[in-house]
Design an enzyme around this catalytic site. Sequence first.
Site, short mmCIF file in Angstrom:
data_model
loop_
_atom_site.label_atom_id
_atom_site.label_comp_id
_atom_site.label_asym_id
_atom_site.label_seq_id
_atom_site.Cartn_x
_atom_site.Cartn_y
_atom_site.Cartn_z
N GLU A 1 0.84 -1.20 0.00
CA GLU A 1 0.00 0.00 0.00
C GLU A 1 0.87 1.24 0.00
O GLU A 1 2.06 1.18 0.28
CB GLU A 1 -0.87 0.04 1.28
CG GLU A 1 -1.77 -1.16 1.45
CD GLU A 1 -2.48 -1.15 2.80
OE1 GLU A 1 -2.29 -0.20 3.59
OE2 GLU A 1 -3.22 -2.11 3.05
N LYS B 1 2.02 4.74 1.78
CA LYS B 1 2.03 5.29 3.13
C LYS B 1 1.64 6.76 3.02
O LYS B 1 2.44 7.61 2.62
CB LYS B 1 3.41 5.14 3.77
CG LYS B 1 3.39 5.53 5.24
CD LYS B 1 4.65 5.07 5.96
CE LYS B 1 4.53 5.21 7.47
NZ LYS B 1 4.35 6.57 7.93
N ASP C 1 0.68 10.53 3.84
CA ASP C 1 1.29 11.47 4.78
C ASP C 1 0.23 12.42 5.33
O ASP C 1 0.07 13.54 4.88
CB ASP C 1 2.39 12.25 4.06
CG ASP C 1 3.39 12.82 5.02
OD1 ASP C 1 3.29 12.51 6.24
OD2 ASP C 1 4.28 13.56 4.59
N TYR D 1 -7.29 1.91 5.79
CA TYR D 1 -6.26 0.89 5.58
C TYR D 1 -6.12 -0.11 6.73
O TYR D 1 -5.27 -0.98 6.68
CB TYR D 1 -4.90 1.53 5.28
CG TYR D 1 -4.45 2.58 6.30
CD1 TYR D 1 -4.23 2.24 7.63
CD2 TYR D 1 -4.25 3.89 5.91
CE1 TYR D 1 -3.82 3.19 8.55
CE2 TYR D 1 -3.83 4.85 6.81
CZ TYR D 1 -3.63 4.50 8.14
OH TYR D 1 -3.24 5.44 9.04
N LYS E 1 10.57 3.40 3.23
CA LYS E 1 10.63 4.82 2.85
C LYS E 1 11.28 5.04 1.49
O LYS E 1 11.85 4.14 0.90
CB LYS E 1 11.44 5.57 3.90
CG LYS E 1 10.78 5.54 5.27
CD LYS E 1 10.14 6.85 5.53
CE LYS E 1 9.56 6.90 6.93
NZ LYS E 1 9.04 8.20 7.24
N CYS F 1 15.96 46.54 -12.86
CA CYS F 1 15.89 45.16 -13.34
C CYS F 1 17.31 44.61 -13.51
O CYS F 1 18.15 45.27 -14.13
CB CYS F 1 15.15 45.11 -14.68
SG CYS F 1 15.27 43.52 -15.51
N CYS G 1 17.90 44.31 -17.55
CA CYS G 1 17.93 45.43 -18.49
C CYS G 1 18.04 46.79 -17.80
O CYS G 1 18.06 47.81 -18.48
CB CYS G 1 16.70 45.40 -19.38
SG CYS G 1 15.19 45.90 -18.51
N CYS H 1 9.68 43.98 -13.83
CA CYS H 1 10.53 44.86 -14.62
C CYS H 1 9.61 45.64 -15.55
O CYS H 1 8.73 45.08 -16.18
CB CYS H 1 11.49 44.00 -15.43
SG CYS H 1 12.23 44.92 -16.79
N CYS I 1 13.50 44.69 -22.42
CA CYS I 1 14.17 43.71 -21.55
C CYS I 1 14.36 42.39 -22.30
O CYS I 1 13.41 41.80 -22.77
CB CYS I 1 13.32 43.49 -20.30
SG CYS I 1 14.08 42.36 -19.13
S1 IVH Z 1 -1.26 0.53 8.93
C1 IVH Z 1 -0.91 -1.68 12.82
N1 IVH Z 1 -1.21 1.52 6.53
O1 IVH Z 1 1.62 5.37 9.35
C2 IVH Z 1 -0.64 -0.86 11.61
N2 IVH Z 1 -0.54 2.94 8.33
O2 IVH Z 1 3.58 4.47 11.57
C3 IVH Z 1 -1.49 0.32 11.56
N3 IVH Z 1 0.03 5.22 7.63
O3 IVH Z 1 -0.08 6.03 12.29
C4 IVH Z 1 -1.16 1.27 10.50
N4 IVH Z 1 -0.38 4.95 5.50
O4 IVH Z 1 -0.89 7.21 10.25
C5 IVH Z 1 -0.97 1.76 7.83
N5 IVH Z 1 -1.29 2.27 4.34
C6 IVH Z 1 -1.05 2.51 5.63
C7 IVH Z 1 -0.62 3.78 6.11
C8 IVH Z 1 -0.36 3.94 7.46
C9 IVH Z 1 -0.01 5.81 6.42
C10 IVH Z 1 0.45 5.93 8.85
C11 IVH Z 1 -0.55 5.88 9.96
C12 IVH Z 1 0.15 5.30 11.15
C13 IVH Z 1 1.57 5.37 10.75
C14 IVH Z 1 2.29 4.16 11.26
#
Ligand code: IVH
Length: 716
Positions: free
Chosen positions: A121, A123, A125, A232, A322, A422, A425, A440, A446
């Site tokens: 999946e 992650k 933000d 998720y 990451k 500027c 020019c 400018c 220019c």
């Molecule tokens: S699973 C037991 N899936 O990452 C596992 N977390 O460090 C529960 N997060 O606090 C989390 N995308 O805010 C999971 N696809 C994803 C995620 C995800 C972002 C964040 C979430 C969590 C942190 C875990």
Amino acid sequence: MPVDEKLQQRAAWLREVLQQYAHQYYVLDEPTVPDAEYDRLFQELEALEQAHPDLRTADSPTQRVIGRVLDGFASVRHQVPMLSIHTETDTTAEGARAFDRRVRKELGLSEADAAIEYEAELKFDGLAMNLRYEQGVLVQAATRGDGEIGEDVTQNIRTIRQIPLRLQGKVPAVLEVRGEVYMRHDAFEKLNNMQRQQGAKTFVNPRNAAAGTVRQLDPQIVAKRPLSFFAYAWGEIAGWADQPSTHDGMLKAFAAFGLPVDPHRTVVQGPEGLIEFHQRIEQQRGELPFDIDGVVYKVNSLALQQELGFLSREPRWAVAHKYPPQEQMTVVRAIDVQVGRTGKLTPVAKLEPVFVGGVTVTNATMHNEDEVQRKDVHVGDTVVVRRAGDVIPEVVSVVLARRPAGMDVTPWSLVQQLGGRCPVCESAIVREEGEVDWRCSGGLFCSAQRQQAILHFAQRKAMNIDGLGEKLVDQLIGISSSEEADRAEDEDSAALTAGGEQHELNVGETQALVHTLPDLYALTLGQLAGLDRMGQRSAQNILDALEKSKQTTLPRFLFALGIRHVGESTAKDLAKHFGSLERIMAATQEQLLEVEDVGPVVAQSLHTFLSQPHNREVIRQLRAAGIHWQDQDPAADHPKPLAGMTFVLTGTLPTLSREEAKEKLEAAGAKVSGSVSKKTSYVVAGAEAGSKLAKAQELGVAVLDEAALLALLESN
Ligand code: IVH
């Protein structure tokens, strides 16, 4: 059927249908009915609930933005703790392999055993959220907090259109859905623009904006800042007979309940599948409409998840993998100013080279002077630089803790740095009231603005030089096709290409045939025919078009000069008022203000432009090249026999149109007004004159017919 029951059924039907439409629109991104249809049904439900408050339910789509401004948020103890995931910091393929090895070892598998199935999946933000549904109705939304105790943010979360207030289908008695609340890039940009306009603080990134919004105490404000959500994971579950046995199955069930789940997720076999996903998403990362800070791998089988269990507060069955960071710290060596194609001046931080977002960055944009001052950036500061995808690197913030002691912290000033000129020019720079950008004023003079200035000059509504298009102009000013591609970017990035040097200045200055507008008229057949994609015939056509353009009108010529704020209609007004270019060039700002529709902004811009010696020189050369037009008597010199008089026109005149009559009167100095009062000098009445004529008679104002009006104009 009793009336009440009928209404109840109607309300239930409306709720159901509206929820379906909203789901199609917000979650599936596939609307099935026009917005107007949704609005119509929504209004019907609203009206119904207004008339019969008993029909209003908590899960009604009308009830998203409710509640009052809070003093704070209540605490919520999570039924099942909200955990975090172990982060794999090795951003290479080895990170995925290490995770798979740990899982296999933990499960006691040998090399001979089959590959493990994973769900991969994104992650997201944002911030984690627990949504509690009882009998399918959203009853509570809580933040993660410390994992044990979070905050009750239900009334804010209800405003997120993607989150169903009621789940669809056969749902468990209790279902806690976990996922991420985040803000899309477009919503983030909009929010920051709004904040800027209101002079409020801008948010550093979408995650901060999302977190700040979720913790807003006023739900009305939250409703105006669109948040999004992806499910998720889950917390407490009760009364779910046929619960799926895989993670992917769970998310599919969530989707069927109407919850948003991310379509990028996928089921893969073994570490090679994980690695492929990690790399594929890295490629797409820049184009995603939201921020991610990596990917997440989860063992797909829930039975295996159970077997693996937890280590301290992290599941052994999941890992976050990451990407190389998109933010890095570095030091500002200088703050330069670059000139864009339209004259916009952009401050650019020159940085100690730093590897961020996959490339070495030495320049970062700071958008405008206000931004530099707001972020409090100074030469010598350590700053956070961000580069996401193909986006232009930008300075996010200053690391104040790293600021050298005793540093001069006078706010950075663009004018001071440039001495008001500027950098390309040396024309005066201007910042108009209400605008954030300095520009400018050099315009066609220019070199940074040359291409735009020539295209503007040649366009049909200006000098009408047939055939002088973008490709040809680029060749004339010596831009090669690769540089052309760079310039296709927006102004900020154009300023930052070519190693961030003043790009336009360095552009093939030696082969350029055209530096300023008058050079166009000195082009020869030989020069033109020697260009790419140009034969004798087309070269001759261009020369003919140039020759033809020399006979023009004053308004066209004025407009063609590309003076900021002097559009076609202003050019016409100016030409009409002054009659000749000499008089316009000799006019003071006050005299320019006398022209109809010319306000202080236009007057200032025009005056600045015309007082620059190099602009006057360009005009002189253009006329010397043969550009000419017929001068008119200035309107200002006409006798004004009717000055001080006010006329009102009403009804249909036999020969003159309303507009013609108005023009004649105004040319004679009269004012033409729309309503009759005691101050009206004459009412000019034609056929079917109505209330204005009656009013004139009532007030004793003299009434003229067309013949009398013409006689009056004639006699003067
Ligand atoms: S699973 C037991 N899936 O990452 C596992 N977390 O460090 C529960 N997060 O606090 C989390 N995308 O805010 C999971 N696809 C994803 C995620 C995800 C972002 C964040 C979430 C969590 C942190 C875990």
